[in-house]
Write a protein that holds these residues in place. Structure first.
Motif, PDB file in Angstrom:
ATOM      1  N   ALA A  46       0.835  -1.200   0.000  1.00  0.00           N
ATOM      2  CA  ALA A  46       0.000   0.000   0.000  1.00  0.00           C
ATOM      3  C   ALA A  46       0.872   1.254   0.000  1.00  0.00           C
ATOM      4  O   ALA A  46       0.595   2.225  -0.702  1.00  0.00           O
ATOM      5  CB  ALA A  46      -0.922  -0.007   1.210  1.00  0.00           C
ATOM      6  N   LEU A  50       0.858   3.849  -3.305  1.00  0.00           N
ATOM      7  CA  LEU A  50      -0.013   4.988  -3.033  1.00  0.00           C
ATOM      8  C   LEU A  50       0.204   6.118  -4.024  1.00  0.00           C
ATOM      9  O   LEU A  50      -0.753   6.747  -4.471  1.00  0.00           O
ATOM     10  CB  LEU A  50       0.225   5.470  -1.600  1.00  0.00           C
ATOM     11  CG  LEU A  50      -0.768   6.465  -1.075  1.00  0.00           C
ATOM     12  CD1 LEU A  50      -2.148   5.866  -1.059  1.00  0.00           C
ATOM     13  CD2 LEU A  50      -0.378   6.890   0.312  1.00  0.00           C
ATOM     14  N   SER A  51       1.480   6.343  -4.414  1.00  0.00           N
ATOM     15  CA  SER A  51       1.762   7.503  -5.265  1.00  0.00           C
ATOM     16  C   SER A  51       1.088   7.341  -6.627  1.00  0.00           C
ATOM     17  O   SER A  51       0.693   8.336  -7.249  1.00  0.00           O
ATOM     18  CB  SER A  51       3.270   7.678  -5.420  1.00  0.00           C
ATOM     19  OG  SER A  51       3.817   6.509  -5.941  1.00  0.00           O
ATOM     20  N   HIS A  53      -1.767   6.246  -7.078  1.00  0.00           N
ATOM     21  CA  HIS A  53      -3.193   6.529  -6.917  1.00  0.00           C
ATOM     22  C   HIS A  53      -3.443   8.001  -6.569  1.00  0.00           C
ATOM     23  O   HIS A  53      -4.478   8.345  -6.022  1.00  0.00           O
ATOM     24  CB  HIS A  53      -3.792   5.654  -5.813  1.00  0.00           C
ATOM     25  CG  HIS A  53      -3.960   4.230  -6.212  1.00  0.00           C
ATOM     26  ND1 HIS A  53      -5.108   3.728  -6.757  1.00  0.00           N
ATOM     27  CD2 HIS A  53      -3.095   3.192  -6.144  1.00  0.00           C
ATOM     28  CE1 HIS A  53      -4.961   2.436  -7.018  1.00  0.00           C
ATOM     29  NE2 HIS A  53      -3.757   2.092  -6.661  1.00  0.00           N
ATOM     30  N   ILE A  57      -6.346   6.836  -1.387  1.00  0.00           N
ATOM     31  CA  ILE A  57      -7.280   5.782  -1.795  1.00  0.00           C
ATOM     32  C   ILE A  57      -8.454   5.861  -0.841  1.00  0.00           C
ATOM     33  O   ILE A  57      -8.259   5.902   0.369  1.00  0.00           O
ATOM     34  CB  ILE A  57      -6.628   4.390  -1.725  1.00  0.00           C
ATOM     35  CG1 ILE A  57      -5.371   4.340  -2.588  1.00  0.00           C
ATOM     36  CG2 ILE A  57      -7.605   3.316  -2.141  1.00  0.00           C
ATOM     37  CD1 ILE A  57      -4.582   3.068  -2.432  1.00  0.00           C
ATOM     38  N   LEU A  74      -6.907   5.923   2.878  1.00  0.00           N
ATOM     39  CA  LEU A  74      -5.469   5.683   2.984  1.00  0.00           C
ATOM     40  C   LEU A  74      -4.766   6.858   2.343  1.00  0.00           C
ATOM     41  O   LEU A  74      -4.915   7.088   1.145  1.00  0.00           O
ATOM     42  CB  LEU A  74      -5.097   4.387   2.261  1.00  0.00           C
ATOM     43  CG  LEU A  74      -3.656   3.967   2.399  1.00  0.00           C
ATOM     44  CD1 LEU A  74      -3.453   3.231   3.691  1.00  0.00           C
ATOM     45  CD2 LEU A  74      -3.250   3.078   1.252  1.00  0.00           C
ATOM     46  N   ASP A  75      -4.059   7.667   3.135  1.00  0.00           N
ATOM     47  CA  ASP A  75      -3.222   8.675   2.510  1.00  0.00           C
ATOM     48  C   ASP A  75      -1.792   8.464   3.012  1.00  0.00           C
ATOM     49  O   ASP A  75      -1.507   7.463   3.656  1.00  0.00           O
ATOM     50  CB  ASP A  75      -3.750  10.091   2.763  1.00  0.00           C
ATOM     51  CG  ASP A  75      -3.724  10.464   4.217  1.00  0.00           C
ATOM     52  OD1 ASP A  75      -3.333   9.625   5.029  1.00  0.00           O
ATOM     53  OD2 ASP A  75      -4.116  11.590   4.545  1.00  0.00           O
ATOM     54  N   ASN A  76      -0.897   9.405   2.713  1.00  0.00           N
ATOM     55  CA  ASN A  76       0.520   9.173   3.018  1.00  0.00           C
ATOM     56  C   ASN A  76       0.743   8.946   4.496  1.00  0.00           C
ATOM     57  O   ASN A  76       1.483   8.050   4.898  1.00  0.00           O
ATOM     58  CB  ASN A  76       1.347  10.371   2.549  1.00  0.00           C
ATOM     59  CG  ASN A  76       1.375  10.463   1.059  1.00  0.00           C
ATOM     60  OD1 ASN A  76       1.840   9.537   0.407  1.00  0.00           O
ATOM     61  ND2 ASN A  76       0.851  11.526   0.507  1.00  0.00           N
ATOM     62  N   SER A  79      -0.708   5.467   5.608  1.00  0.00           N
ATOM     63  CA  SER A  79       0.023   4.291   5.128  1.00  0.00           C
ATOM     64  C   SER A  79       1.353   4.168   5.872  1.00  0.00           C
ATOM     65  O   SER A  79       1.800   3.062   6.177  1.00  0.00           O
ATOM     66  CB  SER A  79       0.254   4.364   3.628  1.00  0.00           C
ATOM     67  OG  SER A  79       1.166   5.370   3.335  1.00  0.00           O
TER      68      SER A  79
END
Lengths: 501, 114
Positions: A46, A50-51, A53, A57, A74-76, A79
């Motif tokens: 994840a 993430l980057s 997305h 997400i 889910l952000d930086n 995660s």
């Protein structure tokens, strides 16, 4: 990318253990370990995916759109927190396989462990205020039960104290959520933030600030609310102490504070000033109270109060450098404090005592424990090649560059105090004269492995300070906290603005 | 408004009890009172004088302004379950403490320093 597996995998594991593994205790450990390994791998996937997305997400948990349903986000920042939590959880579970032989009811332990992990992952991922409360209660429930796991009188007493304080402040948080709902008619965090931003600052918001600072401040163990921590954390079995001190106070406390006050309320100055004050008090009082402790784990508990103060002042500065320091110290403290708690567990496992006055000269017999404890000591006191140095340095520089000279000086001085009380541990437990306590049992393989991996991470995790890695992986996290409305802006397109269906 | 003030007063009664009482059972009850007051507060938020149940049905056209708010009621159900769990856990702990110490008085249950 299904975010709900961070929640349902450990939850399923907990119920499978209770249903099928009551008689076969090794099976219980295997299920727990497999679940931990699975979500650890998924959290790494994840983090790196993430980057692609666009940095966020968002999954709705039902067929409706937010704000009419609960969402997982889910952000930086989240995660990153998932990696920290699941890494420490995996190593603690691995360590527990053999450590927990000293207790009865192994399956109980692993079932509660998995429930606690469910709660923590849920708190990190949720995008809904009431859901945050529910997951927080799941994590706290299992934490209360795990603190009392040994069912000795001290452990029961500590658990009752923790449960009382936790229940009172959780009620305060629910009260705060009720007030917010009455004003904004929504429970989705981003929507609350959006409505508060457009509607100006109502007077009632200050009551909410107060309730949330008291509520989440107790879970963080900031100083006026710290009394439960030095009792509860040492009373739990060592892998749970590592989980509680390493990640629970950071997820339920620091992460929730940062998410709510920075991303939803837009970092109001008055709150930052209060957090600054409480953080500084934590550093001083936690640090000086650790020096006088003779119980190994109690000393580590007070040290957690002191170190969590560093994390909080980092965030409370509100500058880019301060937040970077706060995030780094949060990560590094999770690693070295769980290492130190696992070491104290190994000492207790082999000598049956944790009173520093009875220990001594263990470095010859417990070589791995002694060596890894030395690494932990050097890290937490901030000696250069180890990770603690970088985070503390960044926090101190950030304090001075933000004009908070006094806080910077306090942070630097208490860092020396930290070295002093950990040298006390070294002198009285591992070096110096031989104490009355004898080494009764050798430290088993799984416990050694977990400690060695954490000690290696103490050194290896300094790698993220290399500029190119920092730019790619740490700066987006800092931006998530720093860009005070970026969270709301990113969630806004997902909001259903239509009338009630 | 008077209802809200009384609800807040009930909350304060709970806080007072939890802070000043010395008996483990009374502390558990005081925490229960705090929980009830917050539940009452949530239900009061949803209440609307003369409003009807929030059910959409053919042939029954209730305007949205004439419905009670269903969300706080759902929240209250969840929070009652959570409080039940907390109360049960704390009562279990209190029983075990009584077996170990032979008392419910917190001034006598002090084997931990500080």
């Amino acid at each position: 990318m299904i975010l709900s597996q961070f929640i349902f995998v450990p939850l399923l594991a907990a119920f499978l253990i209770v249903l099928f593994a009551r008689k076969k205790e090794n099976f219980a450990a295997a299920i727990a370990l497999a679940a931990c390994a699975w979500i650890l791998i998924v959290s790494f996937i994840a983090f790196f995916k993430l980057s692609s997305h666009g940095g966020m997400i968002l999954n709705n948990t039902s067929g409706w759109e937010i704000p009419y349903t609960i969402c997982l986000i889910l952000d930086n920042l989240s995660s990153f927190m998932l990696i920290v939590v699941n890494l420490v959880a995996f190593l603690s579970a691995f360590y527990a396989i053999q450590y927990i032989n000293h207790f009865t009811g192994k399956w109980n332990f692993f079932a509660l462990f998995m429930l606690m992990l469910t709660g923590m992952n849920g708190v990190i991922l949720t995008g809904d205020f009431f859901n945050l409360y529910v997951f927080m209660e799941i994590a706290l429930f299992s934490a209360y039960a795990l603190v009392a796991f040994g069912t000795e009188s001290e452990e029961l007493e500590a658990a009752f104290k923790y449960a009382t304080m936790g229940a009172i402040t959780s009620t305060m948080i629910l009260f705060g959520i009720g007030i917010l709902y009455s004003y904004t008619s929504t429970l989705t965090m981003a929507d609350v933030g959006l409505q508060l931003r457009s509607g100006g600052t109502p007077k009632m918001i200050f009551l909410v600030y107060g309730l949330f600072i008291a509520g989440f401040g107790l879970k963080t163990a900031l100083v006026p609310f710290h009394a439960w921590l030095p009792d509860a954390h040492p009373s739990a079995p060592a892998p749970i102490s590592a989980m509680l001190s390493g990640v629970l106070i950071k997820t339920l406390g620091v992460y929730a504070l940062v998410r709510i006050f920075f991303n939803v309320f837009g970092a109001p100055t008055v709150v930052l000033q209060i957090l600054m004050l409480l953080g500084t008090l934590s550093i001083i009082i936690g640090g000086f109270l650790s020096i006088v402790q003779w119980d190994f784990k109690r000393l580590l508990g007070f040290s957690s109060v002191s170190q969590i103060g560093y994390v909080v002042i980092g965030f409370a500065l509100g500058t880019t450098l301060g937040i970077l320091g706060g995030i780094l110290h949060l990560f590094y403290h999770a690693i070295f404090k769980s290492l130190l708690f696992l070491d104290s567990g190994a000492v207790e496992y082999s000598t049956d005592t944790r009173d520093l006055r009875q220990l001594g000269g263990l470095s010859k017999e417990l070589k791995v424990t002694s060596a890894t404890n030395m690494v932990g000591t050097l890290s937490i006191s901030g000696i250069p090649p180890f990770n603690g140095f970088f985070s503390k340095l960044i926090i101190i520089i950030a304090c001075i560059s933000a004009g908070q000279i006094v806080v910077g000086i306090v942070a630097a001085l208490v860092s020396i105090v930290t070295l002093a009380y950990f040298l006390k541990v070294q002198k009285h437990a591992f070096y110096g004269k031989k104490g009355s306590a004898k080494v009764l049992e050798k430290v088993p393989f799984a416990m050694k492995t977990a400690m060695i991996i954490l000690a290696a991470l103490c050194l290896l995790s300094s790698v993220i300070m290399i500029p190119s890695i920092r730019k790619n992986y740490l700066n987006p996290i800092v931006d998530t906290v720093m860009g005070r409305t970026s969270y709301i802006d990113k969630v806004e397109p997902y909001l259903d603005k239509g009338s009630v269906k | 408004m008077i209802l809200y003030i009384m609800c807040f007063f009930l909350f304060l009664v709970g806080v007072y009890g939890a802070i000043t009482k010395r008996d483990l059972i009374k502390i558990i009850l005081a925490i229960g009172i705090m929980g009830y007051s917050v539940n009452l507060f949530l239900v009061l938020l949803a209440y609307r004088t003369g409003a009807l149940v929030p059910i959409l049905k053919k042939g029954l056209n209730i305007p949205a302004s004439m419905m009670v708010d269903p969300i706080p009621q759902a929240l209250v159900l969840t929070s009652i379950v959570i409080e039940l769990g907390i109360t049960a856990l704390m009562a279990a702990l209190a029983i075990r403490i009584y077996q170990k110490y032979g008392t419910f008085d917190i001034t006598k249950i002090r084997r931990l320093q500080g």
